[in-house]
Design an enzyme around this catalytic site. Sequence first.
Site, PDB file in Angstrom:
ATOM      1  N   ARG A 226       0.863  -1.187   0.000  1.00  0.00           N
ATOM      2  CA  ARG A 226       0.000   0.000   0.000  1.00  0.00           C
ATOM      3  C   ARG A 226       0.897   1.235   0.000  1.00  0.00           C
ATOM      4  O   ARG A 226       1.954   1.249   0.655  1.00  0.00           O
ATOM      5  CB  ARG A 226      -0.906   0.034   1.241  1.00  0.00           C
ATOM      6  CG  ARG A 226      -2.125  -0.857   1.147  1.00  0.00           C
ATOM      7  CD  ARG A 226      -3.115  -0.392   0.084  1.00  0.00           C
ATOM      8  NE  ARG A 226      -4.314  -1.207  -0.001  1.00  0.00           N
ATOM      9  CZ  ARG A 226      -4.520  -2.180  -0.907  1.00  0.00           C
ATOM     10  NH1 ARG A 226      -3.600  -2.472  -1.794  1.00  0.00           N
ATOM     11  NH2 ARG A 226      -5.676  -2.839  -0.926  1.00  0.00           N
ATOM     12  N   HIS A 274      -1.378   0.177  -9.838  1.00  0.00           N
ATOM     13  CA  HIS A 274      -2.073  -0.735  -8.912  1.00  0.00           C
ATOM     14  C   HIS A 274      -2.518  -1.992  -9.681  1.00  0.00           C
ATOM     15  O   HIS A 274      -3.692  -2.366  -9.671  1.00  0.00           O
ATOM     16  CB  HIS A 274      -3.274  -0.063  -8.232  1.00  0.00           C
ATOM     17  CG  HIS A 274      -3.677  -0.783  -6.966  1.00  0.00           C
ATOM     18  ND1 HIS A 274      -4.077  -0.133  -5.825  1.00  0.00           N
ATOM     19  CD2 HIS A 274      -3.738  -2.112  -6.656  1.00  0.00           C
ATOM     20  CE1 HIS A 274      -4.366  -1.025  -4.888  1.00  0.00           C
ATOM     21  NE2 HIS A 274      -4.174  -2.224  -5.376  1.00  0.00           N
TER      22      HIS A 274
END
Length: 311
Positions: A226, A274
Amino acid sequence: MTINILFAAKANRWPQYEAPLTKALNAAGVSGFNLSTDIAPQDVDYIVLAPNGPVQDFAPYTRCKAVLNLWAGVEDVVSNPTLTQPLARMVDHGLTQGMVEWVTAHVLRHHLGIDAHINGQDGVWRVDTPPLAEDRPVTILGLGALGTACARALVSLGFDVTGWSRSPKDVPGVRCLNGDAGLRAALESAQILVLLLPKTPETEDLVNAQRLAQLPKGAFIVNPGRGPLIDDSALLEALDSGHIAHATLDVFRVEPLPPDHPYWAHPSVTVTPHAASDTREGTAAQVIAENIRRSQAGEPLLHLVDRDLGY
Ligand code: NAP
């Protein structure tokens, strides 16, 4: 009595998931279900959830027995004050295998120095033998479903792998460390550092200036975990000084990464959108169906999120 299963994700996901979920629920022996994107909240038994989908307030779902997350990361749901139902996260073969492939590829890229040849098609015959994998220490922060699978894959390629987690672990072939002292040792040896921690209050900015300084000079960072795990300013400074050779970043504090973010133009940063690993509907549907079967049978749910730990 009908089991009402609400599919609560962005509209484009429904055509992808409807058939696999129906098939998996039937295969799991869940009978008498109604799977739909439109069920009155008070009638819903299970929510299949994408955190960026339409359900943000769980309070009206008074009969709901469980919220089944389609994503591995739960940081956007776990702290929702309206969520009182049990929350399960996604651990799925497709998601895990995708992450193993992505992490292995990016570790091998940096290990072998592949960029030098891709960018160096200029008539210069460069001979530079990389060390063998056994002489390349790789550290993975996070030894959960994904970190452990990546650690095993890297061990199978011969890498010298260290893993770090909150609680003690035992993964064959992996030097498993935990706690503050373990983190320091894990960083000090890491020529390639892979981040596969969840975002929690404890892990935010874990990779800060002090910890970056603990990495060996010339280390590579690969972050499919993250964005907030890294202090971005500290990383940019460490890249500018050459202390960190390169950062391959898949996740960011703000996504999509804004076009004017310094990461895009930095010569020592690779931005990926991502895309390290996505939930695969075929295998994920089986995990969701199995959890609904378990719940209906009074058995414990798989992959339950610990609300206090936040993951
Ligand atoms: P997981 O099974 O929950 O594993 C998390 C690991 O992090 C565990 O080993 C846990 O330690 C460790 N950890 C958590 N807090 C810690 C702390 N404060 N100090 C030390 N270790 C800590 O999660 P996962 O399924 O492997 O997924 C990891 C993360 O990958 C997800 O949360 C998500 O953010 C990210 N992800 C990214 C993508 C992508 O496409 N980029 C896709 C999927 C997932 P314990 O084992 O001791 O509990």
